[in-house]
Design a protein around this motif. Structure first.
Motif, PDB file in Angstrom:
ATOM      1  N   LEU A  54      48.817  32.736  29.947  1.00 27.21           N
ATOM      2  CA  LEU A  54      48.121  33.895  30.516  1.00 27.21           C
ATOM      3  C   LEU A  54      47.078  33.442  31.552  1.00 27.21           C
ATOM      4  CD1 LEU A  54      47.631  37.000  30.283  1.00 27.21           C
ATOM      5  CD2 LEU A  54      45.875  36.469  28.597  1.00 27.21           C
ATOM      6  N   LEU A  55      46.318  32.423  31.187  1.00 26.40           N
ATOM      7  CA  LEU A  55      45.270  31.940  32.086  1.00 26.40           C
ATOM      8  C   LEU A  55      45.860  31.286  33.336  1.00 26.40           C
ATOM      9  CD1 LEU A  55      42.705  30.439  29.541  1.00 26.40           C
ATOM     10  CD2 LEU A  55      42.729  32.698  30.581  1.00 26.40           C
ATOM     11  N   LEU A  56      47.010  30.638  33.177  1.00 25.75           N
ATOM     12  CA  LEU A  56      47.666  30.023  34.340  1.00 25.75           C
ATOM     13  C   LEU A  56      48.043  31.098  35.357  1.00 25.75           C
ATOM     14  CD1 LEU A  56      49.146  27.875  36.011  1.00 25.75           C
ATOM     15  CD2 LEU A  56      51.062  28.045  34.430  1.00 25.75           C
ATOM     16  N   ILE A  57      48.595  32.207  34.866  1.00 27.67           N
ATOM     17  CA  ILE A  57      48.978  33.287  35.789  1.00 27.67           C
ATOM     18  C   ILE A  57      47.735  33.835  36.510  1.00 27.67           C
ATOM     19  CG2 ILE A  57      49.912  35.643  35.900  1.00 27.67           C
ATOM     20  CD1 ILE A  57      51.851  34.778  33.647  1.00 27.67           C
ATOM     21  N   LEU A  58      46.647  33.969  35.759  1.00 25.98           N
ATOM     22  CA  LEU A  58      45.394  34.427  36.381  1.00 25.98           C
ATOM     23  C   LEU A  58      44.899  33.413  37.416  1.00 25.98           C
ATOM     24  CD1 LEU A  58      42.890  35.902  33.758  1.00 25.98           C
ATOM     25  CD2 LEU A  58      43.620  36.905  35.916  1.00 25.98           C
ATOM     26  N   GLN A  59      45.015  32.146  37.063  1.00 26.42           N
ATOM     27  CA  GLN A  59      44.559  31.099  37.989  1.00 26.42           C
ATOM     28  C   GLN A  59      45.321  31.178  39.309  1.00 26.42           C
ATOM     29  OE1 GLN A  59      45.738  27.082  37.469  1.00 26.42           O
ATOM     30  NE2 GLN A  59      44.335  26.401  39.054  1.00 26.42           N
ATOM     31  N   ILE A  60      46.632  31.372  39.192  1.00 27.19           N
ATOM     32  CA  ILE A  60      47.467  31.455  40.393  1.00 27.19           C
ATOM     33  C   ILE A  60      47.068  32.682  41.231  1.00 27.19           C
ATOM     34  CG2 ILE A  60      49.834  31.853  41.182  1.00 27.19           C
ATOM     35  CD1 ILE A  60      50.768  30.196  38.759  1.00 27.19           C
ATOM     36  N   THR A  61      46.774  33.781  40.555  1.00 30.29           N
ATOM     37  CA  THR A  61      46.362  35.000  41.269  1.00 30.29           C
ATOM     38  C   THR A  61      45.139  34.716  42.141  1.00 30.29           C
ATOM     39  OG1 THR A  61      47.125  36.256  39.358  1.00 30.29           O
ATOM     40  CG2 THR A  61      45.736  37.433  40.915  1.00 30.29           C
ATOM     41  N   TYR A  62      44.169  34.012  41.573  1.00 33.17           N
ATOM     42  CA  TYR A  62      42.965  33.692  42.353  1.00 33.17           C
ATOM     43  C   TYR A  62      43.278  32.692  43.465  1.00 33.17           C
ATOM     44  CZ  TYR A  62      39.950  36.533  39.536  1.00 33.17           C
ATOM     45  OH  TYR A  62      39.374  37.623  38.949  1.00 33.17           O
ATOM     46  N   GLY A  63      44.256  31.830  43.225  1.00 30.14           N
ATOM     47  CA  GLY A  63      44.688  30.905  44.273  1.00 30.14           C
ATOM     48  C   GLY A  63      45.220  31.677  45.476  1.00 30.14           C
ATOM     49  N   PHE A  64      45.997  32.722  45.216  1.00 26.35           N
ATOM     50  CA  PHE A  64      46.514  33.554  46.314  1.00 26.35           C
ATOM     51  C   PHE A  64      45.371  34.236  47.065  1.00 26.35           C
ATOM     52  CE2 PHE A  64      50.798  33.383  44.332  1.00 26.35           C
ATOM     53  CZ  PHE A  64      51.546  33.169  45.484  1.00 26.35           C
TER      54      PHE A  64
END
Lengths: 453, 143
Positions: A18-28
């Motif tokens: 879950l946190l990885l997906i959130l991390q990627i979102t902020y990367g975008f």
């Protein structure tokens, strides 16, 4: 899965995803901002996005490590965890502190210290939580029937990771001293004790996936982690070249940083050789793919790309540019992201009883994630080298150079989309496994070995 | 052939040796090298407040200082000599938030005292010696 309490690992793996997906979102969000599309600036300014992106990285990987430890230690120690309710309490408190930290970043509550942005009051809660986690792991290990090298290396990695967090909690008025100790945490984590954790998890996986004798694998584990510290401890010096430290760090940091790829190369050779040496092959091909991928990409990302800019003469120009982001992304993914994916790929079929060992989605996820991250690394490299040429060589102002390199972020976004596709497919597979079940218990442990055909 | 016991000795012995060397060098850096290069005794109370504000507002989340931080905004180690105090003040007090070439900086509501503190911090930073960082560009800026 041999012990019922190993199921607690699932919570940490799920949080990790879950946190990885959130991390990627902020990367975008950050990549679009670099291209000039910063429509979220009022709500999520760049400094909030970057703090969130970096801290989610640390937390999803730590969550993966904790899940790995809860899965591996009972198996290695040959006993149940000392307390499952306390492990669940530790999980929920860990998750709650993480949520408070991320929410705090969005309200401007942070410390401006890269990777350690969590404010100090929360640091104490993190420390308390980690102490609880370590006590559960240590008591399980000490009360266990066996105390294997693999379990000790993994546990010591976790203990030292916790101890090294402490210097990062002290406030120093001199920012150069603050930076000096910040690298005790960050560098000695990622190029030191986290490699103990990595070695322990890889060793556990290789023992189970290749069938090679434990004594052989653990002997080489000592050599690899020995090489890691031999180069990595004084390799910290490459962070002291241009941050106020004395000039002898240029030589010491340069020499030992140049040796750091050897430890990663050793890790690669170790994993590949054990795979080739194995007289048995586990049917879980996806776990084997991810394990070998960790060993190879960690050498490329952390080893070679690190070496590419840690020579002091090169680093004088690349320090503080996007070249660091190039190295950082592949290093974290190769060494630690992929490692968490390895243990999840191995443990999920064991915990749920669903033998998803080699399906199309899993394979596609593997290839797209890795091709995507290599594309991202290339885009960062192009942006970084251009930035160095324009700013540090030609003397452009920062924003003049930033405008010129904007197109590289378009390529980055394309590659990141490929990477994200792989991650989402992996998570889809993870969800398809369902939740762990006592029906998956096997009194003899993992008995899935099959002779090589 | 290397035995497991020898491998363990290599790991424990090597780690201990290099850890001790690292600690000795760290003590020297903290007691001699860093103070000589950064002159903490010259840090005024204003500069100390500025350093605190630097952290509190996560300026490192966009800028770099001593080459450390994010890569979304300029390196500021030598900003005091490069741009001067008046320019820094203008950036920190821009009514709509500073927006160089469309890139937006967070709009801060610093008091005059806080702006002075940040300028004092940059002035102190400007006088640190960082083994030649940041380097002077090899070529002149194109006109």
């Amino acid at each position: 899965m041999k012990y019922r309490s190993q199921k607690v690992a699932y919570y940490f793996f799920a949080l990790s995803m879950l946190l990885l997906i959130l991390q990627i979102t902020y990367g975008f969000i950050m990549a679009f901002a670099h291209m000039g599309f910063d429509g979220l600036h009022e709500w999520i300014p760049f400094n909030t996005a970057t703090a969130t992106h970096k801290n989610l990285l640390v937390v999803w990987i730590l969550s993966g490590f904790m899940g790995a430890a809860y899965y591996i230690i009972p198996d290695e120690a040959e006993r149940e965890l000392v307390s499952v309710p306390l492990a669940k309490l530790q999980f929920w408190s860990f998750a709650i502190v993480g949520v408070i930290a991320v929410a705090g970043f969005h309200m401007g509550w942070f410390e401006g210290r890269k990777f350690l942005e969590i404010p100090r009051p929360l640091d104490y809660l993190v420390a308390l939580n980690v102490v609880g986690f370590l006590l559960l792991i240590l008591f399980t290990l000490l009360k266990g029937k066996k105390k294997t090298t693999t379990a000790w290396v993994l546990t010591m990695g976790l203990v030292f990771a916790a101890l090294l967090y402490l210097p990062g909690m002290i406030y120093f008025e001199n920012i150069a001293v603050d930076s000096f100790f910040r690298w005790w945490v960050v560098h000695l984590w990622v190029e030191g004790v986290w490699e103990l954790i990595m070695g322990g998890i890889l060793s556990y996986l290789l023992i189970r996936l290749t069938g090679v004798d434990r004594e052989v694998i653990e002997k080489w584990l000592y050599v690899i982690v020995g090489l890691t510290f031999l180069s990595g401890i004084l390799g910290t010096g490459h962070h002291y070249y241009y941050t106020g430290g004395p000039d002898y760090w240029l030589m010491i940091g340069g020499i030992f940083s140049a040796l750091e790829p050897l430890a990663f190369l050793g890790m690669t050779a170790f994993a590949v050789q054990m795979y080739r040496k194995g007289n048995k092959k586990h049917p879980n091909k996806l776990a084997l793919f991810w394990t070998l991928n960790t060993a190879i990409l960690s050498f490329l990302g952390a080893g070679l790309l690190g070496l590419a800019h840690t020579l002091p003469q090169v680093n004088l120009y690349t320090h503080g540019t996007l070249v660091t982001a190039m190295h950082g992304h592949l290093a974290f993914w190769g060494a630690y992201g992929s490692l968490v994916f390895s243990i999840i790929s191995y443990a999920m079929p064991q915990m749920t009883g669903r033998k998803i060992f080699d399906n199309k989605i899993g394979n596609f996820a593997f290839w797209t994630a890795n091709i995507g991250i290599l594309g991202m690394t290339t885009a960062f490299a192009a942006a970084g080298v251009s930035q160095v040429s324009l700013e540090r060589i030609a003397g452009y102002e920062y924003m003049e150079a930033a405008k010129v390199i904007e197109p590289h972020f378009f390529v980055l976004i394309i590659a990141a989309t490929v990477f994200t596709t792989g991650i989402l497919l992996f998570v889809w597979n993870f969800i398809k496994f369902g939740v762990p079940s006592d029906d998956a218990l096997q009194p003899e442990g993992d008995v899935a070995f099959q002779p090589v055909s | 052939m290397l035995s497991k016991k020898q491998a363990k000795t290599f790991f424990l012995g090597g780690t201990l040796l290099f850890f001790l060397i690292f600690i000795a060098l760290s003590v020297d850096s903290l007691s001699n090298g860093i103070p000589e290069n950064t002159h903490p005794e010259k840090m005024s109370e204003q500069a100390k407040l500025g350093r605190y504000l630097w952290d509190k507002n996560n300026c490192m989340g966009c800028h770099t200082l001593m080459g450390e931080g994010a890569y979304y905004a300029p390196e500021l180690t030598r900003v005091y000599s490069r741009k001067g105090p008046d320019y820094i003040r203008a950036v920190l007090t821009a009514p709509e938030g500073w927006q160089p070439r469309g890139r937006k900086m967070v709009k801060y509501d610093f008091t005059d005292e806080e702006v002075d503190a940040l300028i004092a911090f940059f002035q102190w930073m400007n006088d640190t010696y960082l083994n030649g960082f940041p380097p002077e560009p090899m070529m002149a800026q194109p006109q």
